[in-house]
Design an enzyme around this catalytic site. Structure first.
Site, mmCIF file in Angstrom:
data_model
loop_
_atom_site.group_PDB
_atom_site.id
_atom_site.type_symbol
_atom_site.label_atom_id
_atom_site.label_comp_id
_atom_site.label_asym_id
_atom_site.label_seq_id
_atom_site.Cartn_x
_atom_site.Cartn_y
_atom_site.Cartn_z
ATOM 1 N N GLU A 9 11.316 5.907 0.546
ATOM 2 C CA GLU A 9 10.362 5.836 1.660
ATOM 3 C C GLU A 9 9.051 6.417 1.146
ATOM 4 O OE1 GLU A 9 11.037 4.165 4.215
ATOM 5 O OE2 GLU A 9 13.224 4.054 4.056
ATOM 6 N N GLU A 52 1.525 4.065 10.575
ATOM 7 C CA GLU A 52 2.378 2.879 10.527
ATOM 8 C C GLU A 52 3.659 3.162 9.745
ATOM 9 O OE1 GLU A 52 -0.774 3.039 9.768
ATOM 10 O OE2 GLU A 52 -1.896 1.478 10.839
ATOM 11 N N HIS A 57 9.834 4.958 9.220
ATOM 12 C CA HIS A 57 10.880 5.862 8.721
ATOM 13 C C HIS A 57 11.019 7.161 9.505
ATOM 14 C CE1 HIS A 57 7.486 7.879 6.863
ATOM 15 N NE2 HIS A 57 7.297 6.898 5.982
#
Length: 233
Positions: A9, A52, A57
């Site tokens: 991520e 965003e 996540h």
């Protein structure tokens, strides 16, 4: 054969714009069997995360304040993946970020390709299912992999899901407790491979009237924003 199913991520989508890795999740497989050995770490990127990205996540700047920087975890991460084949969905994205981190932190490793080979499951899925949706959620639906517990994208969770999807994509042989739940497997043998019968007439599942109605309504929405809807051409 040692494979590492990997996901990351990040703070944004482009490392060339200064975006960094904030989470790494890895799941180890040896000879196509999950070993239970994993690697998971959160990383302080020393920069803000785009809103965003947080929406995807759920990882916040506040949460990462006390986490180690990439330089602090680089060697243990390298040691975990070294010599393995990395299995990644949309590999150029994750590898691009990994190579960027190695370069920024003056790691002994400059490129992931120096220590690992890479298998891109997105490219594989596109070969197997051309012209269809091949994101991880779509593949979960195709192969009957349960991802209902996935509220946010998370590196370790997505790696675990991808490992299951990858095994079904490439033969179906697993050693996991969920194997007996899939169509075509023996419920008395949880480790049995999935049997795929390519003979005979394929079952055709047609959309219900309600599904067709919802599909048409969705196309109406697209048509309002576009001059033409290709599915109605």
């Amino acid at each position: 054969m040692r494979q590492i199913v990997l996901d990351t991520e990040t703070t944004g989508i482009n490392p060339k714009e200064g975006h960094r890795i904030i989470e790494i999740g890895c799941v180890e497989m040896v000879n196509r069997k999950l070993t239970g050995n994993t690697y998971h770490v959160y990383i302080n990127p020393h920069r803000d995360i785009e809103e965003e990205a947080i929406a995807v996540h759920g990882i916040t700047n506040e949460f990462l304040k006390d986490k180690p920087g990439f330089k602090q975890i680089a060697q243990e991460f390298i040691d975990f993946i070294k010599g393995a084949e990395l299995v990644i969905h949309n590999a150029p994205f994750d590898i691009g970020f990994m190579d960027n981190e190695f370069a920024l932190n003056n790691s002994a490793i400059k490129k992931t390709s120096e220590i690992c080979t890479v298998l891109d499951t997105l490219a594989l899925a596109r070969e197997m299912r051309p012209g269809q949706k091949n994101n991880l959620d779509a593949l979960c639906r195709v192969y009957g992999v349960d991802n209902t517990h996935r509220t946010y994208h998370g590196a370790l969770l997505d790696s675990e899901i991808l490992a299951e999807v990858y095994l079904w994509m490439t033969g179906g042989q697993t050693a996991m407790s969920w194997a007996h739940e899939s169509e075509g497997s023996d419920p008395k043998n949880k480790n049995a491979p999935r049997v795929v019968n390519f003979e005979g007439i394929l079952k055709v599942v047609k959309a219900s009237a309600d599904e067709v109605s919802k599909h048409e309504a969705y196309l109406d929405k697209i048509e309002k924003k576009s001059q033409e809807v290709v599915w109605r051409s």
